[in-house]
Enzyme design. Structure first.
Site, mmCIF file in Angstrom:
data_model
loop_
_atom_site.group_PDB
_atom_site.id
_atom_site.type_symbol
_atom_site.label_atom_id
_atom_site.label_comp_id
_atom_site.label_asym_id
_atom_site.label_seq_id
_atom_site.Cartn_x
_atom_site.Cartn_y
_atom_site.Cartn_z
ATOM 1 N N ARG A 103 0.717 -1.096 0.037
ATOM 2 C CA ARG A 103 -0.166 0.206 0.005
ATOM 3 C C ARG A 103 0.785 1.330 -0.047
ATOM 4 O O ARG A 103 0.367 2.212 -0.547
ATOM 5 C CB ARG A 103 -1.014 0.019 1.346
ATOM 6 C CG ARG A 103 -1.909 -1.141 1.056
ATOM 7 C CD ARG A 103 -3.072 -1.102 2.118
ATOM 8 N NE ARG A 103 -4.318 -1.842 1.612
ATOM 9 C CZ ARG A 103 -5.134 -2.310 2.287
ATOM 10 N NH1 ARG A 103 -5.246 -2.160 3.743
ATOM 11 N NH2 ARG A 103 -6.226 -3.159 1.851
ATOM 12 N N HIS A 117 -7.424 0.576 -6.340
ATOM 13 C CA HIS A 117 -6.842 -0.859 -6.165
ATOM 14 C C HIS A 117 -6.000 -0.970 -4.871
ATOM 15 O O HIS A 117 -5.916 0.151 -4.140
ATOM 16 C CB HIS A 117 -5.956 -1.290 -7.322
ATOM 17 C CG HIS A 117 -4.654 -0.638 -7.469
ATOM 18 N ND1 HIS A 117 -3.481 -1.101 -8.253
ATOM 19 C CD2 HIS A 117 -4.076 0.753 -7.082
ATOM 20 C CE1 HIS A 117 -2.684 -0.228 -8.261
ATOM 21 N NE2 HIS A 117 -2.917 0.887 -7.540
ATOM 22 N N GLU A 118 -5.846 -2.088 -4.355
ATOM 23 C CA GLU A 118 -5.194 -2.283 -2.966
ATOM 24 C C GLU A 118 -5.819 -1.620 -1.910
ATOM 25 O O GLU A 118 -5.390 -1.324 -1.035
ATOM 26 C CB GLU A 118 -3.634 -1.826 -3.259
ATOM 27 C CG GLU A 118 -2.874 -2.317 -3.710
ATOM 28 C CD GLU A 118 -2.330 -3.771 -3.280
ATOM 29 O OE1 GLU A 118 -2.447 -3.774 -1.851
ATOM 30 O OE2 GLU A 118 -1.721 -4.420 -3.989
ATOM 31 N N GLY A 119 -7.323 -1.942 -2.084
ATOM 32 C CA GLY A 119 -7.984 -1.277 -0.712
ATOM 33 C C GLY A 119 -8.505 -0.109 -1.364
ATOM 34 O O GLY A 119 -7.858 1.030 -1.283
ATOM 35 N N GLN A 167 -9.778 2.253 2.958
ATOM 36 C CA GLN A 167 -8.748 2.658 3.794
ATOM 37 C C GLN A 167 -9.111 3.645 5.041
ATOM 38 O O GLN A 167 -8.533 3.687 6.035
ATOM 39 C CB GLN A 167 -7.633 3.561 2.976
ATOM 40 C CG GLN A 167 -7.257 2.936 1.855
ATOM 41 C CD GLN A 167 -6.260 1.779 2.160
ATOM 42 O OE1 GLN A 167 -5.815 1.766 3.180
ATOM 43 N NE2 GLN A 167 -6.616 0.648 1.108
#
Lengths: 249, 597
Positions: free
Chosen positions: B295, B438-440, B445
């Protein structure tokens, strides 16, 4: 060939926007990214290719400059040079003094071939290689775009104003590398680490018996003039008279 | 355009003191020259192999032809240069076949590659991430079979988490792993949004796949991690026959097109063999342990893409004559470069503050990752891990949100040209638009930050972080040139402490939904506060440099001071106004009924 010697000059990186010192005595180099002179990098690449083809046994990278020039020699070692010599001085070294210094190293190392860049991008003198050949009293091939070896001779293609010129020079000789001679390799990260273990010798000008003998005086350093604003002309006649006014027609 | 080298050198050497980091045992083989050498090579490859093809990779997006992915041929040369130089394994330990470079240095190099061509960069980045996951949790046998080939760039890597029906909610994945008699597994299921899922760049692709072993408990507690190669690999590491992973199609993306994105069917047409990584049912936990790095790297690439747009628009603004100064509208006067117009200056300063600030925050986190890796003190390791856990959602999200805003401003500076495909700023905007997703996602978040990280260990990490902010404000308050910013940041810090207390109390009263309804606003606010703090620290260093060595690089440092001024004056007040909204505990978002939209 047993040995090839390559000259690497530490210069301001070609990507840096050059700034002139406020007093006009030179350009600012403090805190500025420094690199190997790109033409010298081409010279080293060619030496490495000659060695990799089995036509030479050892490549020695040499530089004349401040202690920090070790960084550029380390880069040269990471590219593949076998060892390096720094002639350390904080003084400004003019082409003739550089050639005299390199000659001392030649006398010590007896290389069969010396390759340097055709010019350094800092002062663009383009003199060191030719002066070195004259002092050494050996043939030179300048502005080289291709070179092959056979029977103790080098066949050299030179980039000249009218096109390409091919000459043959006896070895030992001095070559100066032009832009199209090759495309230097990327330094690999493992080789950066290996370079730390390769020999890097530092000598002084005194050690070599050289006393600098400057021939030049820097009168003033100016940034390039700002580009003039363009003008629109009405028609072809206007264009022709504008060109005539400028003395271009 | 690439991130300026001066910027990277400033952040690594002057801000984050990478030299001090090199004193530890892990980095004993490194020095300033090896770090410079790494960056020199990164810049050389980025400039020659990545940057020139960023536009082509966008226009000629990957195609699905005869069951195979077709990429522009320049992709191969670029990923070869990247892997042959050793970038995939640069941060890996020497014992694991790497170069043991500090994380901060390889991340800075990654930012340079991302600024040049984020699509090409994707392949190496994903491979390093997959290898890192396998290296951390895999058995020695699995590691030796796959990792050397991955670090050499012969095998590429992917992460296969999402499925068509399970995106942000990984609890719902259904890919099944059926145990075979000899300890291997047979996998069956569909994975969606798989970057680098199929291509011909290397001899093999190693997929890190989340799946359920048959009979596993439902939800996140029943997810295991598998390594599944596209082609079966024998004990000697040679790739053999196909492993029945079918390329079902390509996703046609808005940006980041240089990295092919695929839909994969595992087990279509026959048995698809996979190997369990670590223990059963721990897959998601393993993934999450790598999440901080992944992240933070997303935030870094967001900052890099924003920075590239900033460079393009700055160049344009300096060279585009248009209009006359507000003070002299005489049409006989020659037009001025648009950089002279105050609103263009605003657009450029905002980009500078967002992108340089975002990059500084990302690299600060990378440095904390290094510190966590090298410390032998378990207490310190735990504290650093907690601090990183807290900072990660912000380091991922803030650059993703606000460096995308920078890309918007870059388009604005170029006006109509910025909106046309002849200039790269619209592509950079599209490329960067992925990062808040992407990636959460951005929203996830926010939930991670306010729902978990703020509470961790009784709020210890947040307390520690805000203490550091306060201390820096106090330290700078005696410096006349910076004290006004310190005051503003101190005020915003108190606002955040106050609302955090309120939200924590709500959650304590069992009103979690109310507390979390504005989690995204909280995320943005804490991010703005931390970026202001980062700017204050950058400004302090710059002021010192101006005093210690005047005349060497005054313009660079003056620019930092002005960006600090911009951020604290024009941006930071958002924290105060957001804090007022947060303090209201407004229930709007939870009260809405579908029919009211």
């Amino acid at each position: 060939m047993k040995k090839i010697m390559v000259g690497l000059k530490r210069v301001v990186d070609y990507n840096v926007r050059i700034r002139v010192k406020p007093d006009g005595s030179g350009v600012i180099t403090d805190g500025v990214k420094m690199s190997i002179n790109p033409f010298d990098e081409i010279a080293l690449e060619e030496a490495l290719r000659i060695k990799e083809r089995g036509e030479a046994e050892e490549v020695i990278a040499v530089s004349i400059g401040p202690a920090d020039a070790q960084q550029q020699l380390r880069t040269g070692l990471a590219m593949g040079a076998d060892r390096a010599i720094l002639v350390q001085t904080d003084k400004l070294v003019e082409p003739l003094d550089a050639a005299r210094t390199l000659l001392k190293l030649i006398e010590k190392e007896s290389p069969e071939l010396v390759i340097v860049g055709k010019q350094a991008i800092d002062d663009d003198n383009g003199q060191t290689g030719a002066m070195l050949a004259a002092l050494w009293d050996r043939p030179q091939g300048t502005c080289v775009s291709e070179v092959t070896f056979a029977d103790g001779k080098a066949t050299v293609t030179r980039e000249v104003d009218s096109g390409l010129e091919t000459i043959e020079v006896d070895l030992p000789a001095v070559l100066t590398a032009d832009l199209r001679l090759n495309e230097p390799r990327y330094v690999k990260l493992p080789d950066i680490m290996k370079a730390k273990r390769k020999p890097l010798e530092t000598v002084s000008l005194d050690d070599l018996g050289i006393a600098l003998d400057p021939q030049l005086e820097i009168v003033k350093t100016d940034p390039p003039a700002q580009r003039q604003k363009g003008v629109m002309v009405e028609d072809v006649d206007g264009l022709i008279s504008a060109l005539k006014d400028k003395g271009l027609l | 355009m690439l991130i300026r080298r001066r910027e990277i050198d400033f952040l690594l050497k002057e801000f984050l003191k990478v030299g001090e980091l090199l004193n530890c045992e892990r980095y004993a083989n490194h020095d300033g020259d090896t770090i410079d050498g790494l960056l020199d090579t990164a810049y050389a490859i980025a400039e020659k192999e990545f940057l020139p093809y960023a536009s082509k990779a966008d226009i000629e997006e990957p195609e699905f032809i005869d069951g195979q992915v077709k990429l522009i041929p320049e992709t191969q040369a670029a990923v070869n240069a990247y892997s042959e130089a050793g970038f995939i394994g640069a941060a890996f330990a020497e014992d694991d076949g790497g170069m043991q470079f500090p994380w901060i240095a390889t991340q800075a190099a990654g930012a340079v590659f991302a600024s040049a061509n984020v699509g090409f960069y994707g392949y190496g980045m994903l491979t390093a991430g997959a290898a890192n996951l396998l290296n951390t949790f895999g058995s020695p046998e699995l590691k030796s079979r796959f990792i050397p080939a991955m670090l050499e760039g012969r095998f590429f890597g992917t992460m296969c988490l999402t499925e068509p029906q399970a995106g942000s909610s990984l609890a719902d994945i259904s890919t099944l792993a059926q145990p075979l008699e000899d300890g291997r597994y047979s996998l069956r299921g569909t994975k969606m949004w798989i970057s680098g899922g199929d291509h011909q760049l290397g001899e093999n692709i190693v997929h890190m796949v989340l799946a359920r072993i048959s009979g596993a408990p439902p939800g996140v507690k029943g997810i295991s991690l598998f390594v599944v190669p596209r082609n079966l690999v024998d004990e000697q590491g040679s790739s053999g026959e196909k492993n029945n992973i079918a390329l079902a199609g390509l996703n046609h993306k808005m940006g980041w097109r240089g990295t092919v994105n695929t839909l994969l069917n595992f087990g279509e047409g026959g048995q698809c063999e996979g190997y369990l990584v670590g223990e059963p049912n721990k897959g998601l936990a393993y993934m999450f342990q790598m999440m901080n790095e992944a992240r933070v790297a997303v935030g870094m690439s967001a900052a890099a893409l924003g920075y590239s747009g900033y460079m393009h628009s700055l160049d344009y603004a300096m060279n585009r004559p248009q209009g006359r100064p507000l003070t002299s509208r005489d049409p006989e006067q020659p037009p001025v470069a648009i950089i002279k117009h105050p609103d263009v200056a605003r657009l450029l300063l905002a980009q500078k503050a967002y992108t340089e600030g975002g990059l500084a925050l990302s690299l600060y986190c990378a440095r904390l990752l290094d510190e966590e890796m090298i410390t032998s003190d378990p207490e310190q390791k735990k504290a650093l891990n907690a601090m990183l856990g807290l900072l990660t959602p912000i380091a991922k999200s803030w650059p993703s949100e606000f460096c995308l805003e920078a890309n918007k401003h870059a388009i604005q500076v170029l006006g109509g040209y910025g909106y046309s495909r002849e200039y790269p700023v619209e592509r950079l905007y599209r490329d960067n638009r992925l990062n808040p997703i992407h990636e959460g996602t951005h929203g996830i978040q926010g939930l991670d930050l306010l729902g978990r990280k703020v509470f961790m260990d009784g709020g210890m990490a947040l307390g520690q972080l805000l203490r550091m902010v306060r201390e820096d404000c106090a330290r700078v308050s005696v410096t006349p040139a910076l004290s006004q910013y310190a005051q503003l940041i101190a005020k915003a810090t108190e606002d955040m402490i106050r609302v955090t207390g309120m939200l924590v109390a709500d959650a304590g009263k069992g009103e979690a939904e109310k507390a979390l309804a504005n989690a995204t606003l909280y995320l943005d606010s804490l991010g703005h506060l931390l970026v202001a703090w980062t700017w204050l620290r950058l400004a302090r260093i710059s002021l010192e440099a101006l005093e210690d060595a005047p005349g060497t690089d005054d313009a660079f440092y003056q620019g930092k001071l002005k960006a600090c001024h911009y951020f604290c004056t024009y941006e930071l007040p958002r924290v105060n106004s957001n804090a007022r909204i947060l303090a209201m505990r407004d229930g709007l978002f939870t009260e809405m009924q579908d029919e009211w939209y």
